[in-house]
Structures are given as structure tokens and as C-alpha cells.
Design an enzyme around this catalytic site. Sequence first.
Site, mmCIF file in Angstrom:
data_model
loop_
_atom_site.group_PDB
_atom_site.id
_atom_site.type_symbol
_atom_site.label_atom_id
_atom_site.label_comp_id
_atom_site.label_asym_id
_atom_site.label_seq_id
_atom_site.Cartn_x
_atom_site.Cartn_y
_atom_site.Cartn_z
ATOM 1 N N GLY A 1 0.746 -0.980 0.150
ATOM 2 C CA GLY A 1 0.329 0.303 -0.236
ATOM 3 C C GLY A 1 0.497 1.635 0.124
ATOM 4 N N CYS A 2 0.082 1.693 -0.270
ATOM 5 C CA CYS A 2 0.853 3.294 -0.248
ATOM 6 C C CYS A 2 1.708 4.294 0.433
ATOM 7 C CB CYS A 2 0.315 4.857 -0.862
ATOM 8 S SG CYS A 2 -1.122 4.730 -0.266
ATOM 9 N N TYR A 3 0.993 4.310 1.635
ATOM 10 C CA TYR A 3 1.397 4.545 3.637
ATOM 11 C C TYR A 3 2.828 3.418 4.254
ATOM 12 C CZ TYR A 3 -1.905 7.770 4.272
ATOM 13 O OH TYR A 3 -3.069 9.320 4.000
ATOM 14 N N SER B 1 5.897 4.145 2.388
ATOM 15 C CA SER B 1 6.361 5.317 2.588
ATOM 16 C C SER B 1 7.136 4.940 3.825
ATOM 17 C CB SER B 1 5.013 6.483 2.583
ATOM 18 O OG SER B 1 4.424 6.888 4.299
#
EC number: 1.2.1.38
Length: 352
Positions: A155-157, A160
Site C-alpha cells: 500500500g502507499c502508506y 512510505s
Amino acid sequence: MDTKPLRVAIVGASGYTGAELVRLLADHPGVTLVALTGDRKAGQALGEVFPHLAQGAGGRFPDRLVSTDQVAWNDVDVAFLGLPHGAAQELCLGLPPSVRVIDLSPDFRFADPAVYTQWYGLPHKAPELQAQAVYGLTEFARDRLKDARIIACPGCYPTSIQLPLVPLLETRLIDPDDIVIDAKSGVSGAGRAAKEGSLFAEVAEGVHAYGVAQHRHAPEIEQGLSHAAGQALRVNFTPHLMPMNRGILSSIYVRMTRGTDADRLRATLAERYASEPFVRVLDAGAVPATRHVRGSNHCLISVFADRITGRAIVFSVIDNLVKGASGQAIQNMNVIAGLAETTGLSQRPLFP
């Protein structure tokens, strides 16, 4: 390496991540786009759904969306799946074994299917395929990706957050029991479907927390960080919605282990990512911003000493639709195809 272009299908091409896949793959020298699906918009010209993709297609990709059941799967080498949770598992059960799957949904991200069921409220429909799935955080999964039948893109979170924290946990430089994550995302992270909370009037000129203490990315983050730490851990993770289209900024607060300082954290990250094409650790005092990575597959990381003794602040920025989704997916495809990871991903960030 086989020089024949990969025949690629994008399932869910009518969403934001699907559109980014088309944009990035349209000029990829190792790919032929053979099918673009969008069940709710099947039959429509791609330029009607996404006007920015109507210019200069020149036969490099299909000009109309089709329904998923119209795809000739025996003529597909790689399928990118940009579907709602639950749909990818069901589709994968019916695909020929020859099709390599790169899934951008959460359907295959959890090693334990019970965790998926707990957080997504659905039974795992393909537990027998879960064993074949590799979690595709590219910088930490290359060797396992090469032969994977299914690649579960993070996922994006979690992307990061894991990129800066995994090396620090592996080297035991931070306390795994004291990690606080304050993350902020652009509205495109909520997808393209019409939602009241994504309306301009609901988002503009303000910022708000959401999914407080219950966001579905929390167990995914903890799964990756626990593996890096060699022990089960929990993190304090709160996401916020920002009035911008793209980008994620994660501000991460950590307690350093005895004898460690912020300079050592920075040096450790810089050494780990020195040869990575898409991850860069900034010099002391530099603060990354989402506008520095917009439209690119890059991740920028910086480390600051906190004014509280023994603590540090780590910043990480990515474009949620590129490094946090479609770009990372293509990076993974390049790995399994034996191509340079930068192929099709050399776009510079957009500024301003």
C-alpha cells in the site's frame, strides 16, 4: 533475457492507478498493452474516460475499455490488477498459471489470511494462492520476486513508512516498541469512485485525520516492520487527508537505541540506499516535500535529531500513485522481466 515484449493487461484501467499504469507503460519499450478493462465503463473510449490519455496513443495501447470477461488470458503474460479488495482473489483463481499477476489491491499482502479477514471483513477466497504471493516492496524483495506467480504490491502508506524504517530496525538502531507515525496523503489515495468525503467542498481548505486507530494499512505496516525487527511490534499510526491530489508525507518519531544518534541513522539509510535508483537520503538539514517527488517513482528520506534527548524524526515522501502504487508495480514487473528497474520509470518529478 527474452527480448520479446511482455503482453500486458491492465484490469481496472478506469481507476487512478489504472490510468497511471497506462501513462507509464504506454512508452515502455518492453511492453505491449493488449487489454485494458473497466467493467463499469466497458465499451467506452479510453479518451472519454481519461482525456489526458487520448493524445498520441498511436496504437500503442487499446483505445477502448473492455469487460474483464472479454480478455483472452492465454495471450497475456502479465496482468496488473487495480481492483477493489476481494475482487483480485476471485479473478486469480480463474487465470491460467502462465499469467504473472501484479496486484495493487490488499488481497495478497498478508502472509496470514486471517489478518486479511479481520481487517477487510471478507473471507480470503484464495488461501491456496496466498502461499505463492510475494510482498513486493521492491528494494527488499528482488530475489523472491523473480519467480513469483503473484506479486502483492504494498500500500502507499506502508511503502512510505517501511522504506525508512526497515533498515533502522534491521540494524537495531531504533526501539521497535516506540514508533509514532503521522502520515498525510492526497485525495487520490481514496480512489476515483464518488464519495462524499472526497468532494471538493469536503476536502479543500482543511485537513483531517481519518481511520484513527483502525486504518487498514496499520497491520500491513506492522507485518513488515515486525519482520525487520525480528519480533512482533505495534505502531502508533494516524493518517490525515490533505487538500492536494497526490503525495504522501510520513513524519515518523522514533526512540534511538543507546549510543545512537541522528547522524548514524542518516548514514545507515544513506549506505543502504546508495545504489538504489529511486530512494535518496537527503543531507542533514534538508526537509523533503511531496512536490519534490510529484509524478515520479522516487522516495526522499531525511533524518533530524529531536530536541528530546534520545529521539529522532524521520521524514519520507512519495507520490502515492507512482512509488506508492503503479510505479512500484512496474518496477516489480521490470524485475521479473529481467529489465533494468528504471525502464519506463525515468520521468523526472513535476514542479511546481
